[in-house]
Design a protein around this motif. Structure first.
Motif, PDB file in Angstrom:
ATOM      1  N   GLY B  46      22.126  -6.647  10.762  1.00  0.00           N
ATOM      2  CA  GLY B  46      21.327  -7.335  11.776  1.00  0.00           C
ATOM      3  C   GLY B  46      19.984  -6.664  11.957  1.00  0.00           C
ATOM      4  O   GLY B  46      19.471  -6.521  13.065  1.00  0.00           O
ATOM      5  N   ARG B  48      16.122  -6.078  12.146  1.00  0.00           N
ATOM      6  CA  ARG B  48      14.914  -6.828  12.498  1.00  0.00           C
ATOM      7  C   ARG B  48      13.735  -5.871  12.395  1.00  0.00           C
ATOM      8  O   ARG B  48      13.687  -4.875  13.118  1.00  0.00           O
ATOM      9  CB  ARG B  48      15.034  -7.334  13.936  1.00  0.00           C
ATOM     10  N   PRO B  49      12.802  -6.154  11.482  1.00  0.00           N
ATOM     11  CA  PRO B  49      11.667  -5.242  11.303  1.00  0.00           C
ATOM     12  C   PRO B  49      10.904  -5.049  12.609  1.00  0.00           C
ATOM     13  O   PRO B  49      10.796  -5.979  13.400  1.00  0.00           O
ATOM     14  CB  PRO B  49      10.780  -5.958  10.279  1.00  0.00           C
ATOM     15  N   ASN B  50      10.404  -3.885  12.809  1.00  0.00           N
ATOM     16  CA  ASN B  50       9.612  -3.562  13.998  1.00  0.00           C
ATOM     17  C   ASN B  50       8.132  -3.768  13.675  1.00  0.00           C
ATOM     18  O   ASN B  50       7.501  -2.931  13.035  1.00  0.00           O
ATOM     19  CB  ASN B  50       9.885  -2.125  14.417  1.00  0.00           C
ATOM     20  N   ARG B  51       7.618  -4.889  14.144  1.00  0.00           N
ATOM     21  CA  ARG B  51       6.257  -5.265  13.820  1.00  0.00           C
ATOM     22  C   ARG B  51       5.239  -4.262  14.359  1.00  0.00           C
ATOM     23  O   ARG B  51       4.158  -4.102  13.786  1.00  0.00           O
ATOM     24  CB  ARG B  51       5.986  -6.657  14.421  1.00  0.00           C
ATOM     25  N   MET B  52       5.540  -3.626  15.448  1.00  0.00           N
ATOM     26  CA  MET B  52       4.567  -2.711  16.052  1.00  0.00           C
ATOM     27  C   MET B  52       4.499  -1.379  15.307  1.00  0.00           C
ATOM     28  O   MET B  52       3.443  -0.759  15.243  1.00  0.00           O
ATOM     29  CB  MET B  52       4.870  -2.511  17.536  1.00  0.00           C
ATOM     30  N   ALA B  53       5.628  -0.988  14.770  1.00  0.00           N
ATOM     31  CA  ALA B  53       5.604   0.221  13.934  1.00  0.00           C
ATOM     32  C   ALA B  53       4.779  -0.082  12.691  1.00  0.00           C
ATOM     33  O   ALA B  53       3.956   0.731  12.256  1.00  0.00           O
ATOM     34  CB  ALA B  53       7.019   0.621  13.546  1.00  0.00           C
ATOM     35  N   LEU B  56       1.129   0.023  13.513  1.00  0.00           N
ATOM     36  CA  LEU B  56       0.569   1.369  13.661  1.00  0.00           C
ATOM     37  C   LEU B  56       0.132   1.896  12.300  1.00  0.00           C
ATOM     38  O   LEU B  56      -0.919   2.523  12.154  1.00  0.00           O
ATOM     39  CB  LEU B  56       1.619   2.298  14.264  1.00  0.00           C
ATOM     40  N   SER B  61      -1.614  -5.939  13.971  1.00  0.00           N
ATOM     41  CA  SER B  61      -0.496  -6.180  14.894  1.00  0.00           C
ATOM     42  C   SER B  61       0.040  -7.602  14.815  1.00  0.00           C
ATOM     43  O   SER B  61       1.131  -7.895  15.294  1.00  0.00           O
ATOM     44  CB  SER B  61      -0.952  -5.914  16.324  1.00  0.00           C
ATOM     45  N   GLY B  62      -0.750  -8.509  14.262  1.00  0.00           N
ATOM     46  CA  GLY B  62      -0.319  -9.910  14.250  1.00  0.00           C
ATOM     47  C   GLY B  62      -0.533 -10.596  15.593  1.00  0.00           C
ATOM     48  O   GLY B  62      -0.121 -11.731  15.798  1.00  0.00           O
ATOM     49  N   LEU B  63      -1.200  -9.886  16.490  1.00  0.00           N
ATOM     50  CA  LEU B  63      -1.450 -10.420  17.831  1.00  0.00           C
ATOM     51  C   LEU B  63      -2.919 -10.838  17.961  1.00  0.00           C
ATOM     52  O   LEU B  63      -3.811 -10.119  17.525  1.00  0.00           O
ATOM     53  CB  LEU B  63      -1.182  -9.318  18.853  1.00  0.00           C
ATOM     54  N   GLY B  91       0.090 -17.531  11.347  1.00  0.00           N
ATOM     55  CA  GLY B  91       1.018 -16.406  11.419  1.00  0.00           C
ATOM     56  C   GLY B  91       0.718 -15.415  12.532  1.00  0.00           C
ATOM     57  O   GLY B  91       1.214 -14.297  12.530  1.00  0.00           O
ATOM     58  N   LYS B  92      -0.113 -15.828  13.474  1.00  0.00           N
ATOM     59  CA  LYS B  92      -0.474 -14.925  14.565  1.00  0.00           C
ATOM     60  C   LYS B  92       0.226 -15.329  15.860  1.00  0.00           C
ATOM     61  O   LYS B  92       0.475 -16.514  16.112  1.00  0.00           O
ATOM     62  CB  LYS B  92      -1.990 -14.970  14.795  1.00  0.00           C
ATOM     63  N   LEU B  93       0.488 -14.351  16.680  1.00  0.00           N
ATOM     64  CA  LEU B  93       1.056 -14.588  17.999  1.00  0.00           C
ATOM     65  C   LEU B  93      -0.079 -14.543  19.023  1.00  0.00           C
ATOM     66  O   LEU B  93      -1.008 -13.764  18.883  1.00  0.00           O
ATOM     67  CB  LEU B  93       2.060 -13.483  18.301  1.00  0.00           C
TER      68      LEU B  93
END
Lengths: 330, 330
Positions: B46, B48-53, B56, B61-63, B91-93
């Motif tokens: 299960g 889930r990649p940590n996008r924030m790591a 860094l 950030s994709g934000l 692909g951005k939040l």
DNA sequence: CTGAAAGCGCTTACAG
DNA sequence: CTGAAAGCGCTTACAG
């Protein structure tokens, strides 16, 4: 390339630990003169802390995911706006995603939000979507449902005040305007909030259930059709604002007089209701309180004692005189 | 506590580098069977990649930060919705913040967004606010202004099509409905987009400039006052939808007939215009295209050749017959 | 009150 | 095609 703590620490002649203490006001105390040096160095360098690096270490990103069906809908727009304000007050940033009433999109969006390490999730779930609480729990992220949660979901729910909304509207149409019979305009299927409104209506009123999708278009079309069959209700309680707006639009176009031919009240009460023609009477949901409760619930803060109640705002559409337009409706 | 790459790598009997290659489809190739093992391990765990790591390390950030004055306003709600969709497609939040037309709030919000390492910023700036381009540039974050940028700002601007909107509306009122004179309802001060609309109006029409704040309330009040002084325009071009809504609301309450006593067109064209009573003719802004251009501009992608034009949608309020309500307006 | 150092979960040269 | 290891910018025990 960006200015980091190391740069600030060096220039201030101290360690990164102290810089951190200064910018976070803790957890260790810092001597006043040291703090001054750090602040001065940061200022001179134009240092801006990297919240995401902090998040990686501390486990809190300061981001909250907000999943809404469609922010163009005035009800969700209003809810979203109050939620964003409440989150901002709590020091959180809102990552907004429109799920478009689509179960797949909703699941995809939840995934991306979780991957982005949001500290929590607030969702007005699409119907028939997978329980958002499952993905959230697996990721260890708190989640609260607002307004609606899918059948069987275990998510804590902060609901609108469906009961008061319906009951007060029915009572008003009956007591003030003499309507013995009040029909109810529901959605095509019985999802959560509207089925709660429908249930409350069944208990308090006599009349027929009409159905159409939750859109102005659908309600306008239904109204035209009923008019052409001379089956228009004399008094109607619309489950949502958009449906009521559609009824008013169709009535206006067809020369149906509201409220004389058709008295109308909605159960949402977004700000626009005050500015329709005729103005739309509505049981106005306590958006502010709903938002605050949702955020408090999410952040594990104590909830106010009792939830706020929906408040009936009589306007021209129910048969009351037009209130002054400059009052506003928050 | 959460499942990380290390866990996945261990279970798949490989290195974290390979896990990264698999989840990012590069930058190194991975043998098919290795990929299978990694995917299987991730699935079983299960993971889930940590996008924030990732952010860094990779610097992205994709934000994207989206700063709007007030998402309850239907124009900004519509713009925001299209922007969010375009960003999602890229692909951005979207990190949304309401600045509430307040310079201070806007500056504070920009700061927090920048601290959260957004990859870019889209802003409908409040007037009189500090140039948002300055903070963004200092942080090395790309920024694009939409609809409006403060006086003197160097931010790239994706503007609404103010010229066509005004010109086509004036021409329509003149050519189709015989109005020699068309008044213009502007804001209290001349900020960017409305001053562009005002300038276009000055070039194409003869009439008076009326002024009120950008709200339904203000426009309703102004309308009542003009009516009481018998100074109501025969044909009016409203700079914004909310002002037009206010005019219609007041007219409805006062028994002023639109379009016979007062013909009205707005320069925004949010979806609600189709459902007012009477329906509101509008020069509809190309929201979709504006959003796409803004996002492309922000992400450094090529812009389509020519910007899309505003499109005049005649409805009852200008004097045209009521179009069918079920057409919608996207 | 302050500092040296480990470690959060990734990506990315580098070496093989 | 794969692995060992450095490092992104912080926070936080731990030691002093």
């Amino acid at each position: 390339m960006a200015i980091t703590m190391v740069d600030v620490a060096r220039r201030a002649g101290t360690s990164t630990a102290v810089v951190s203490y200064v910018f976070n006001d803790g957890p260790r105390p810092v001597a006043a003169h040291t703090r001054q040096r750090v602040l001065a160095a940061a200022d001179e360098l134009g240092y801006r802390p990297n919240r995401m690096a902090a998040a990686l270490r501390s486990g809190s990103s300061g981001l909250i995911g907000l999943v809404l069906p469609d922010t163009v809908n005035p009800y969700f727009a209003t809810l979203g706006r109050h939620l964003e304000t409440a989150l901002d007050t709590a020091g959180k940033l809102t990552v907004l995603a429109n799920a478009g009433y689509d179960a797949q999109r909703q699941a995809a969006v939840l995934d991306r939000l979780l991957a982005s390490q949001v500290d929590g999730l607030i969702i007005v779930s699409a119907d028939g979507a997978a329980d958002p609480a499952i993905a959230a729990e697996q990721a260890g992220t708190p989640l609260v449902a607002v307004h609606h949660r899918p059948e069987g979901s275990t998510a804590p729910l902060v609901a609108a005040d469906n009961d008061t909304a319906v009951t007060s509207a029915v009572a008003h149409l009956h007591d003030q305007h003499g309507h013995e019979r009040v029909d109810f305009l529901a959605g095509l299927a019985d999802d959560g909030p509207v089925s709660a409104r429908l249930a409350a209506w069944r208990k308090s009123a006599t009349g027929e259930v009409l159905r159409c999708a939750y859109s102005r278009e659908a309600a306008a079309e239904l109204t035209s059709q009923l008019a052409s069959e001379s089956r228009l209700p004399r008094a109607l309680l619309a489950a949502t604002d958009v449906q009521a707006f559609g009824v008013l639009a169709a009535a206006g176009g067809l020369g149906i007089h509201v409220p004389d031919d058709l008295a109308l009240i909605s159960c949402d009460g977004s700000a626009e209701a005050a500015f329709t023609v005729p103005s739309l009477a509505a049981a106005q949901q306590p958006f502010d309180e709903i938002a605050r409760r949702a955020v408090n619930q999410l952040l594990g803060q104590p909830l106010p004692d009792a939830p706020a109640r929906a408040r009936l705002v009589p306007r021209r559409s129910c048969g009351c005189p037009q209130p002054p337009l400059i009052t506003g409706t928050g």
